[in-house]
Design a protein around this motif. Structure first.
Motif, PDB file in Angstrom:
ATOM      1  N   ASP A 111      34.986  24.361  39.316  1.00 12.67           N
ATOM      2  CA  ASP A 111      35.377  25.549  40.077  1.00 12.67           C
ATOM      3  C   ASP A 111      35.181  26.804  39.241  1.00 12.67           C
ATOM      4  N   PHE A 112      35.148  27.917  39.950  1.00  9.79           N
ATOM      5  CA  PHE A 112      35.118  29.215  39.306  1.00  9.79           C
ATOM      6  C   PHE A 112      36.552  29.690  39.095  1.00  9.79           C
ATOM      7  N   ILE A 113      36.716  30.567  38.127  1.00 11.13           N
ATOM      8  CA  ILE A 113      38.026  31.161  37.845  1.00 11.13           C
ATOM      9  C   ILE A 113      37.826  32.644  37.546  1.00 11.13           C
ATOM     10  N   LEU A 114      38.843  33.438  37.838  1.00 14.80           N
ATOM     11  CA  LEU A 114      38.814  34.843  37.422  1.00 14.80           C
ATOM     12  C   LEU A 114      39.618  34.949  36.137  1.00 14.80           C
ATOM     13  N   VAL A 115      38.948  35.426  35.103  1.00 12.06           N
ATOM     14  CA  VAL A 115      39.559  35.572  33.789  1.00 12.06           C
ATOM     15  C   VAL A 115      39.743  37.059  33.507  1.00 12.06           C
ATOM     16  N   GLY A 116      40.818  37.403  32.816  1.00  8.38           N
ATOM     17  CA  GLY A 116      41.059  38.803  32.474  1.00  8.38           C
ATOM     18  C   GLY A 116      42.133  38.924  31.412  1.00  8.38           C
ATOM     19  N   PRO A 117      42.478  40.145  31.017  1.00  7.36           N
ATOM     20  CA  PRO A 117      43.507  40.353  29.996  1.00  7.36           C
ATOM     21  C   PRO A 117      44.844  39.741  30.411  1.00  7.36           C
ATOM     22  N   LYS A 118      45.540  39.155  29.468  1.00  2.00           N
ATOM     23  CA  LYS A 118      46.825  38.508  29.773  1.00  2.00           C
ATOM     24  C   LYS A 118      47.822  39.459  30.411  1.00  2.00           C
ATOM     25  N   ASN A 119      47.789  40.724  29.979  1.00  2.00           N
ATOM     26  CA  ASN A 119      48.754  41.679  30.549  1.00  2.00           C
ATOM     27  C   ASN A 119      48.344  42.162  31.936  1.00  2.00           C
ATOM     28  N   ASP A 120      47.142  41.781  32.396  1.00  2.00           N
ATOM     29  CA  ASP A 120      46.667  42.025  33.758  1.00  2.00           C
ATOM     30  C   ASP A 120      46.956  43.464  34.224  1.00  2.00           C
ATOM     31  N   PRO A 121      46.279  44.452  33.634  1.00  2.03           N
ATOM     32  CA  PRO A 121      46.608  45.864  33.901  1.00  2.03           C
ATOM     33  C   PRO A 121      46.470  46.304  35.357  1.00  2.03           C
ATOM     34  N   VAL A 122      45.652  45.616  36.162  1.00  5.33           N
ATOM     35  CA  VAL A 122      45.519  46.039  37.570  1.00  5.33           C
ATOM     36  C   VAL A 122      46.274  45.123  38.524  1.00  5.33           C
ATOM     37  N   SER A 123      47.011  44.139  37.974  1.00  4.97           N
ATOM     38  CA  SER A 123      47.795  43.190  38.792  1.00  4.97           C
ATOM     39  C   SER A 123      46.905  42.388  39.752  1.00  4.97           C
ATOM     40  N   ALA A 124      45.862  41.787  39.206  1.00  5.60           N
ATOM     41  CA  ALA A 124      44.941  40.987  40.022  1.00  5.60           C
ATOM     42  C   ALA A 124      45.368  39.531  40.136  1.00  5.60           C
ATOM     43  N   LYS A 125      46.317  39.109  39.342  1.00  7.74           N
ATOM     44  CA  LYS A 125      46.691  37.694  39.280  1.00  7.74           C
ATOM     45  C   LYS A 125      47.172  37.176  40.618  1.00  7.74           C
ATOM     46  N   GLY A 126      46.767  35.941  40.935  1.00 12.14           N
ATOM     47  CA  GLY A 126      47.199  35.334  42.192  1.00 12.14           C
ATOM     48  C   GLY A 126      46.371  34.112  42.527  1.00 12.14           C
ATOM     49  N   LYS A 127      46.361  33.735  43.781  1.00 12.11           N
ATOM     50  CA  LYS A 127      45.630  32.547  44.243  1.00 12.11           C
ATOM     51  C   LYS A 127      44.471  32.899  45.156  1.00 12.11           C
ATOM     52  N   ARG A 207      38.317  33.629  22.886  1.00  8.34           N
ATOM     53  CA  ARG A 207      39.039  34.109  24.071  1.00  8.34           C
ATOM     54  C   ARG A 207      39.806  35.406  23.854  1.00  8.34           C
ATOM     55  N   ALA A 208      40.136  35.715  22.608  1.00  9.20           N
ATOM     56  CA  ALA A 208      40.903  36.928  22.305  1.00  9.20           C
ATOM     57  C   ALA A 208      42.152  36.974  23.185  1.00  9.20           C
ATOM     58  N   ASP A 209      42.287  38.026  24.035  1.00  7.55           N
ATOM     59  CA  ASP A 209      43.492  38.185  24.854  1.00  7.55           C
ATOM     60  C   ASP A 209      43.243  37.753  26.306  1.00  7.55           C
ATOM     61  N   LEU A 210      42.167  37.020  26.550  1.00  8.15           N
ATOM     62  CA  LEU A 210      41.835  36.618  27.922  1.00  8.15           C
ATOM     63  C   LEU A 210      42.665  35.423  28.383  1.00  8.15           C
ATOM     64  N   ALA A 211      42.903  35.372  29.690  1.00  9.01           N
ATOM     65  CA  ALA A 211      43.623  34.257  30.303  1.00  9.01           C
ATOM     66  C   ALA A 211      43.119  34.074  31.733  1.00  9.01           C
ATOM     67  N   ILE A 212      43.330  32.892  32.288  1.00  9.55           N
ATOM     68  CA  ILE A 212      42.980  32.649  33.690  1.00  9.55           C
ATOM     69  C   ILE A 212      43.998  33.355  34.576  1.00  9.55           C
ATOM     70  N   LEU A 213      43.503  34.179  35.496  1.00  4.53           N
ATOM     71  CA  LEU A 213      44.385  34.945  36.379  1.00  4.53           C
ATOM     72  C   LEU A 213      44.307  34.491  37.831  1.00  4.53           C
ATOM     73  N   VAL A 214      43.152  34.014  38.253  1.00  8.81           N
ATOM     74  CA  VAL A 214      43.011  33.491  39.616  1.00  8.81           C
ATOM     75  C   VAL A 214      42.312  32.139  39.541  1.00  8.81           C
ATOM     76  N   GLU A 215      42.935  31.124  40.140  1.00  6.21           N
ATOM     77  CA  GLU A 215      42.349  29.792  40.226  1.00  6.21           C
ATOM     78  C   GLU A 215      42.962  29.071  41.420  1.00  6.21           C
ATOM     79  N   GLY A 216      42.294  28.016  41.854  1.00 11.27           N
ATOM     80  CA  GLY A 216      42.852  27.198  42.929  1.00 11.27           C
ATOM     81  C   GLY A 216      42.458  27.606  44.336  1.00 11.27           C
ATOM     82  N   ASP A 217      41.810  28.748  44.503  1.00 13.80           N
ATOM     83  CA  ASP A 217      41.327  29.169  45.819  1.00 13.80           C
ATOM     84  C   ASP A 217      40.164  28.248  46.222  1.00 13.80           C
ATOM     85  N   THR A 218      40.194  27.707  47.435  1.00 18.36           N
ATOM     86  CA  THR A 218      39.138  26.795  47.877  1.00 18.36           C
ATOM     87  C   THR A 218      37.763  27.463  47.873  1.00 18.36           C
TER      88      THR A 218
END
Length: 275
Positions: A111-127, A207-218
């Motif tokens: 699957d694909f994932i959206l990766v971004g800064p852990k602090n998620d400055p634009v609040s993109a995290k979700g499903k 990876r530095a400060d990157l983390a998975i922010l969006v995953e699990g979307d079909t």
């Protein structure tokens, strides 16, 4: 005075030796195939694990040229590859329909994932990947696009279109025209968001400060396919040897080998041939 026979003997010897060398080199040449594939399969480390298993089973070496899927398809259209292993199903089916490939086989998925800064400055995290991209566009968030006509890039453009932002992705959107690893490196060094395939991410060390922010979307489902380049288009293609790879990778042995590739105990690809 030397006899005619004595003059002929060395000439016949070297002629025979040249013939042996030619046959041997031709045989060695025939014992390899060229595969056009994606940077995600190569940079995930899959081929380093998979291809030695194929060689044990077949005796064939495989030279991998890792490109974006679009570039890999172009390479095959030119007749510069024997087999394709890529991940853009729409483009793959068109490739076969246009006569460039013999038959497309499903092989595996991740699957694909959206990766971004852990602090998620634009609040993109979700499903929801569509909602995340809408948020990024509205906030002019920093986003690194592959921009290389790869399977990942094609998927990203589909998601932007679904988000209604395919023509207005925000001022933070940048194309690197690069592979998955370099795109992740740029995102890591600049604190940007990036769409990645999970396989490359799991094998990515910087990876530095990157983390998975969006995953699990079909919608993030990522299917891979394999096909032999059509020898009717390019007679020099090693179609029989290429078919040996296809037959092996969709066989129980090949599928088991794919399932066995793990990093830190986590499986990177899931075999689904014939499904």
């Amino acid at each position: 005075m030397k006899s005619f026979k004595s003059f002929c003997a060395p000439a016949l010897f070297y002629k025979a030796l040249a013939a042996i060398i030619f046959v041997a080199s031709g045989s060695a040449f025939a014992q390899s195939i060229t595969m056009a594939s994606t940077t995600s399969t190569e940079q995930s480390g899959l081929f380093g694990y998979l291809l030695p298993e194929f060689k044990k089973a077949s005796g064939l070496d495989t030279k991998v040229v890792a490109l974006g899927t679009g570039q890999a398809l172009d390479m095959a259209r030119r007749g510069d590859a024997d087999v394709l292993f890529v991940h853009d199903q729409v483009a793959e089916e068109k490739f076969v329909a246009d006569g460039w490939g013999v038959k497309r086989y499903a092989v595996m998925y991740n699957d694909f994932i959206l990766v971004g800064p852990k602090n998620d400055p634009v609040s993109a995290k979700g499903k929801d990947i569509v909602q995340a991209l809408q948020t990024l566009a509205a906030a002019n968030g920093n986003f690194i696009s592959r921009g290389d006509k790869s399977g990942t890039h094609a998927a990203e453009l589909r998601y932007w279109k679904l988000a209604g932002a395919d023509a207005a992705k925000g001022s933070g959107y940048k194309e690197c025209g690069c592979g998955m690893g370099p795109a992740l490196n740029i995102a890591a060094s600049s604190g940007a968001y990036v769409l990645a395939d999970r396989g490359t991410w799991l094998n990515f060390k910087n990876r530095a400060d990157l983390a998975i922010l969006v995953e699990g979307d079909t919608k993030l489902f990522n299917q891979y396919g394999v096909m032999v380049v059509n020898p009717a288009k390019h007679p020099h293609v090693k179609a029989q040897d290429a078919q040996k790879f296809v037959d092996w990778v969709v066989s129980p042995a090949g599928q088991q080998a794919i399932a066995g590739y793990k990093i830190g105990g986590e499986q990177l690809f899931f075999p689904n041939a014939g499904k």
